[in-house]
Motif scaffolding. Structure first.
Motif, PDB file in Angstrom:
ATOM      1  N   THR A  49      53.620  -8.257  39.887  1.00 31.94           N
ATOM      2  CA  THR A  49      53.971  -7.608  41.176  1.00 31.94           C
ATOM      3  C   THR A  49      55.532  -7.819  41.668  1.00 31.94           C
ATOM      4  O   THR A  49      56.003  -8.781  41.420  1.00 31.94           O
ATOM      5  N   MET A  50      56.087  -6.729  42.062  1.00 27.91           N
ATOM      6  CA  MET A  50      57.342  -6.596  42.515  1.00 27.91           C
ATOM      7  C   MET A  50      57.075  -6.446  43.997  1.00 27.91           C
ATOM      8  O   MET A  50      56.733  -5.539  44.478  1.00 27.91           O
ATOM      9  N   THR A  51      57.618  -7.443  45.020  1.00 30.15           N
ATOM     10  CA  THR A  51      57.503  -7.545  46.345  1.00 30.15           C
ATOM     11  C   THR A  51      58.697  -7.139  46.988  1.00 30.15           C
ATOM     12  O   THR A  51      59.574  -8.114  46.573  1.00 30.15           O
ATOM     13  N   ALA A  52      58.941  -6.562  47.960  1.00 31.77           N
ATOM     14  CA  ALA A  52      60.114  -6.448  48.764  1.00 31.77           C
ATOM     15  C   ALA A  52      60.067  -6.678  49.933  1.00 31.77           C
ATOM     16  O   ALA A  52      58.867  -6.072  50.692  1.00 31.77           O
ATOM     17  N   CYS A  53      61.190  -7.190  50.580  1.00 31.80           N
ATOM     18  CA  CYS A  53      60.855  -7.642  52.207  1.00 31.80           C
ATOM     19  C   CYS A  53      61.973  -6.593  52.643  1.00 31.80           C
ATOM     20  O   CYS A  53      63.362  -6.692  52.354  1.00 31.80           O
ATOM     21  N   PHE A  54      61.771  -5.827  53.623  1.00 34.41           N
ATOM     22  CA  PHE A  54      62.569  -4.818  54.262  1.00 34.41           C
ATOM     23  C   PHE A  54      62.794  -5.290  55.632  1.00 34.41           C
ATOM     24  O   PHE A  54      62.164  -5.358  56.451  1.00 34.41           O
ATOM     25  N   THR A  55      64.161  -6.074  55.967  1.00 27.78           N
ATOM     26  CA  THR A  55      64.504  -6.403  57.266  1.00 27.78           C
ATOM     27  C   THR A  55      65.441  -5.328  57.647  1.00 27.78           C
ATOM     28  O   THR A  55      66.564  -5.016  57.336  1.00 27.78           O
ATOM     29  N   THR A  56      65.038  -4.713  58.869  1.00 28.84           N
ATOM     30  CA  THR A  56      65.539  -3.677  59.477  1.00 28.84           C
ATOM     31  C   THR A  56      65.954  -3.709  60.932  1.00 28.84           C
ATOM     32  O   THR A  56      65.405  -4.671  61.488  1.00 28.84           O
ATOM     33  N   ASP A  57      66.941  -3.120  61.553  1.00 25.72           N
ATOM     34  CA  ASP A  57      67.260  -3.125  62.635  1.00 25.72           C
ATOM     35  C   ASP A  57      66.344  -1.983  63.554  1.00 25.72           C
ATOM     36  O   ASP A  57      66.562  -0.823  63.179  1.00 25.72           O
ATOM     37  N   PRO A  58      65.368  -2.403  64.393  1.00 21.53           N
ATOM     38  CA  PRO A  58      64.441  -1.527  64.984  1.00 21.53           C
ATOM     39  C   PRO A  58      65.236  -0.425  66.105  1.00 21.53           C
ATOM     40  O   PRO A  58      64.408   0.744  66.417  1.00 21.53           O
TER      41      PRO A  58
END
Length: 406
Positions: free
Chosen positions: A379-388
């Motif tokens: 599995t390739m798992t990505a964490c998306f950390t964004t400015d809401p």
């Protein structure tokens, strides 16, 4: 034994943060298929293996800019437990709002339990000055594998250095241009009013074999597929929310390149070189964008260019690197950060296997989003950390999945 603090260590140590949510903390979240061992047994396990991870027992002396050993590590302070009666996701989101220790080694680990009868989880968070993503993976390999991989086998190092020829003058110049392009003006994200000190964490996963097959058909790498899908997702988001990314011929990213040598596998500090990569901004599918993406990342796949990036990092003073980071943080220059690492060895605890591993990324002040993708097992798992503060960006992880056909 003390260790020299490299220039990138200073960059992340001195970077400003308006809240705990924008501090440069990276992490790894691991789920194990078995009953929780309890915090006392868990601490004993960490104690038994701690000597194999020198980076977890040092602190930074800013007078000499050296990582120096601490007398002892207070594992009651650094290894904690958290029950999750409200569910695992809610517990993790709460933990991501906590600060790391104010003094001593800049890391903390939590044993998370009581959310399922047959599963427990471990969350490690570290300051990015203390460890880059590869070094963090190495720490987990030492702490949670049946047989500790050698430094040459570890997930921390760039394996292309073995037998690579020294870079020539052209490669040194091209490497310098790759690094300098991080600070070029893109103006794609100039929305100074739409910035906050809050951060949203979302995860998305895709099957590794699907990504590999797409890469194989187009002569690309899995990292190329990751970037092409991310560029498409951001173009779609921009078109839906009135941005300007979709009107551009290219989508720029800051792409960290690992430059840690084998002999540094267990050393503290950050051994990444930041590079600017402009991925094609046109194309209705990720596959259509792959040929141009493969060309855009060509130099990153060259071992001599990686060596040149490393030589430049060793030569450039930390203050100059810090100035470059400050320039790259200006509103007309900020671009998303996109990183991809591979955990090469399966994790376990007392024979209980780790079934799922999620990365945790940070996103600095003024940056719109940062993505850390981790490949583990299938599995390739990505964490998306964004400015809401940027509307709709908290759903871009779903667009990325869809771009890759999931």
């Amino acid at each position: 034994m003390s260790f020299h603090a490299a220039g990138m260590d200073r960059v992340f140590w001195e970077v400003s943060a308006s809240s705990v949510m924008t501090r440069p903390y990276i992490g790894l979240f691991v789920r194990f298929a078995g009953r929780s061992p309890g915090v006392d047994r868990f601490r004993r396990h960490v104690t038994e293996r701690l000597a194999g991870v020198p980076a977890l027992a040092v602190e930074l002396d800013v007078q000499s800019w050296r990582w120096k050993p601490v007398g002892s590590v207070d594992l009651v302070e650094h290894v904690r437990s958290r029950t999750a009666p409200g569910g695992l996701d809610a517990a993790v989101q709460d933990l991501l709002r906590e600060s790391l220790p104010e003094s001593g080694p800049l890391w903390r680990m939590w044993l998370v339990a009581d959310y399922a009868a047959d599963e427990f989880a471990v969350l490690l968070r570290v300051h990015h000055a203390l460890m880059d993503a590869g070094a963090m993976l190495r720490a987990m390999e030492v702490l949670f594998t049946e047989r500790t991989p050698t430094a040459a086998e570890s997930s921390a190092t760039y394996h292309g250095f073995a037998g690579a020829r020294p870079p020539g003058a052209r490669e040194r110049v091209e490497a310098a241009m790759m690094a300098a392009s991080v600070a070029r003006a893109s103006k794609a994200w100039v929305r100074p009013a739409q910035r906050s000190s809050e951060r949203s964490f979302q995860w998305a996963a895709v099957p590794r074999d699907r990504v590999r097959e797409l890469a194989r058909r187009h002569g690309a790498s899995t990292n190329d597929v990751f970037l092409a899908g991310l560029a498409l997702a951001l173009s779609q988001w921009s078109a839906a929310h009135g941005g300007s990314v979709h009107d551009s011929d290219s989508v720029p990213f800051v792409v960290p390149a690992g430059v840690r040598a084998t002999e540094e596998a267990d050393e503290p500090g950050n051994r990444t070189a930041f590079t600017g990569v402009a991925v094609p901004g046109r194309g209705d599918t990720a596959a259509h964008r792959l040929p141009g993406t493969t060309l855009a990342t060509k130099l990153l796949k060259s071992a001599p260019h990686r060596l040149a990036l490393r030589h430049n990092l060793d030569w450039i003073p930390g203050g100059i690197l810090r100035l470059g980071q400050s320039i790259a943080s200006q509103p007309e220059r900020v671009t998303p950060v996109a990183s991809h690492v591979v955990l090469r060895h399966e994790l376990s605890f007392d024979g209980v296997p780790a079934t799922y591993v999620q990365p945790v990324m940070f996103c600095l002040d003024r940056f719109p989003l940062a993505v850390l993708c981790l490949t583990y097992r299938g599995t390739m798992t990505a964490c998306f950390t964004t400015d809401p503060a940027l509307p709709g960006l908290e759903h871009v992880h779903q667009r990325w999945q869809q771009a890759l056909g999931v």
